[in-house]
Design a protein around this motif. Sequence first.
Motif, PDB file in Angstrom:
ATOM      1  N   ILE A   5       0.854  -1.186   0.000  1.00 38.06           N
ATOM      2  CA  ILE A   5       0.000   0.000   0.000  1.00 38.06           C
ATOM      3  C   ILE A   5       0.894   1.241   0.000  1.00 38.06           C
ATOM      4  O   ILE A   5       1.794   1.364   0.814  1.00 38.06           O
ATOM      5  CB  ILE A   5      -0.918   0.021   1.240  1.00 38.06           C
ATOM      6  N   SER A  36      -0.509   2.523  11.674  1.00 35.27           N
ATOM      7  CA  SER A  36      -1.264   1.407  11.090  1.00 35.27           C
ATOM      8  C   SER A  36      -0.362   0.397  10.400  1.00 35.27           C
ATOM      9  O   SER A  36      -0.813  -0.693  10.034  1.00 35.27           O
ATOM     10  CB  SER A  36      -2.293   1.935  10.089  1.00 35.27           C
ATOM     11  N   THR A 247      -8.238   4.129   1.662  1.00 34.37           N
ATOM     12  CA  THR A 247      -7.308   3.119   2.166  1.00 34.37           C
ATOM     13  C   THR A 247      -8.026   2.068   3.006  1.00 34.37           C
ATOM     14  O   THR A 247      -7.806   0.862   2.844  1.00 34.37           O
ATOM     15  CB  THR A 247      -6.197   3.777   2.994  1.00 34.37           C
ATOM     16  N   GLU A 248      -8.883   2.515   3.916  1.00 37.13           N
ATOM     17  CA  GLU A 248      -9.536   1.550   4.807  1.00 37.13           C
ATOM     18  C   GLU A 248     -10.478   0.630   4.024  1.00 37.13           C
ATOM     19  O   GLU A 248     -10.549  -0.583   4.298  1.00 37.13           O
ATOM     20  CB  GLU A 248     -10.283   2.276   5.939  1.00 37.13           C
ATOM     21  N   LEU A 251      -8.259  -1.858   2.111  1.00 36.07           N
ATOM     22  CA  LEU A 251      -7.713  -2.898   2.987  1.00 36.07           C
ATOM     23  C   LEU A 251      -8.752  -3.964   3.291  1.00 36.07           C
ATOM     24  O   LEU A 251      -8.445  -5.165   3.300  1.00 36.07           O
ATOM     25  CB  LEU A 251      -7.197  -2.268   4.280  1.00 36.07           C
ATOM     26  N   TYR A 252      -9.985  -3.550   3.554  1.00 36.74           N
ATOM     27  CA  TYR A 252     -11.056  -4.516   3.797  1.00 36.74           C
ATOM     28  C   TYR A 252     -11.213  -5.442   2.588  1.00 36.74           C
ATOM     29  O   TYR A 252     -11.303  -6.672   2.717  1.00 36.74           O
ATOM     30  CB  TYR A 252     -12.360  -3.772   4.085  1.00 36.74           C
ATOM     31  N   HIS A 255      -7.948  -7.748   2.228  1.00 37.72           N
ATOM     32  CA  HIS A 255      -7.808  -8.749   3.287  1.00 37.72           C
ATOM     33  C   HIS A 255      -8.875  -9.832   3.184  1.00 37.72           C
ATOM     34  O   HIS A 255      -8.583 -11.017   3.370  1.00 37.72           O
ATOM     35  CB  HIS A 255      -7.862  -8.071   4.654  1.00 37.72           C
ATOM     36  N   THR A 261      -1.378  -7.342   3.406  1.00 37.33           N
ATOM     37  CA  THR A 261      -0.775  -6.042   3.111  1.00 37.33           C
ATOM     38  C   THR A 261       0.202  -5.582   4.183  1.00 37.33           C
ATOM     39  O   THR A 261       0.975  -4.657   3.939  1.00 37.33           O
ATOM     40  CB  THR A 261      -1.860  -4.951   2.982  1.00 37.33           C
ATOM     41  N   VAL A 263      -0.759  -4.030   6.788  1.00 31.10           N
ATOM     42  CA  VAL A 263      -1.330  -2.810   7.358  1.00 31.10           C
ATOM     43  C   VAL A 263      -2.550  -3.181   8.197  1.00 31.10           C
ATOM     44  O   VAL A 263      -3.381  -3.996   7.782  1.00 31.10           O
ATOM     45  CB  VAL A 263      -1.736  -1.808   6.252  1.00 31.10           C
ATOM     46  N   VAL A 265      -6.028  -2.126   9.601  1.00 29.43           N
ATOM     47  CA  VAL A 265      -7.057  -1.152   9.247  1.00 29.43           C
ATOM     48  C   VAL A 265      -7.611  -0.432  10.475  1.00 29.43           C
ATOM     49  O   VAL A 265      -8.120   0.691  10.364  1.00 29.43           O
ATOM     50  CB  VAL A 265      -8.190  -1.834   8.446  1.00 29.43           C
TER      51      VAL A 265
END
Length: 295
Positions: A5, A36, A247-248, A251-252, A255, A261, A263, A265
């Motif tokens: 990311i 994060s 970004t959040e 990521l969801y 994942h 990643t 990271v 969240v």
Amino acid sequence: MTISIVEVSPRDGLQNESTLVPTADKLALIATLVSSGVRRIEAVSFAHPKRVPQMADAEAVAAGLPRGDVSWIGLVLNERGLDRAIAAGLDEVNVVVVATDTFSQRNQGVPTSEAIAAWSRIAARARGAGLRTTVTIAAAFGCPFEGEVPVARVRSVIDRCLEAAPDELALADTIGVGVPAQVRALHAEVPGDVPLRWHFHNTRNTGYANALAAADLAGDRPTALDSSAGGIGGCPFAPNATGNIATEDLLYLLHRNGFPTGVDVGPLLPLGARLGDLLGHQVPGQLARAGLFPA
């Protein structure tokens, strides 16, 4: 396959916002991103402050960055920008080459061929200074002034940019018109040994589909996805170019589809409300409002 990311909210996220964000608030945003686990952050743009007022404090932001764990990226448009990035002690530079002449003239005041020549000079100097280099092909999926951009045109720009041996090539959907079929077509045009980075906007609600397509295509190729906390961002030189992918939310998506990643969240979820307060409007990201699943 791990997908990297590259967080762009401090630069691409904020640059299109009319409300000027104080340096201290930018650094607080960056501190949360670091917490994060994000390890590449595009923190500043070394653009002329009259053209991009939000980036007028680039040196002040750079001076406050926590050093050590994160590779800090600055966007540079010319050799003067590179001078500033080197002086600021950044780790990487990202240089934009627009795929169409009309947009290149609007964005940088030169046609694409001259932008490629400038990129080549910047790449050589940056490498000599020990900085990692990315060249971003902007408007690779479509141009606000010329419309559809043929794949052959993008391939020609890619080939000429690769002559300067970037550490990474990025393909940008600057105005958010791309679809997964274009992701697949452009992916096939990049030699397999070139690390790829993708920059998607969600202007027409296709950004996340494009990001997942890019992740599916990654295989063994080092692959990075740009994203912006809260989904803020846009290009001040392209009409209606709103909305990076959040970004959040990204990521969801990654994942839950089995792409690690590195990271977390969780620390990012409060950022939507904080950014909304700073900017005076609700941000586009959805996960902060909907919540994680499972809870």
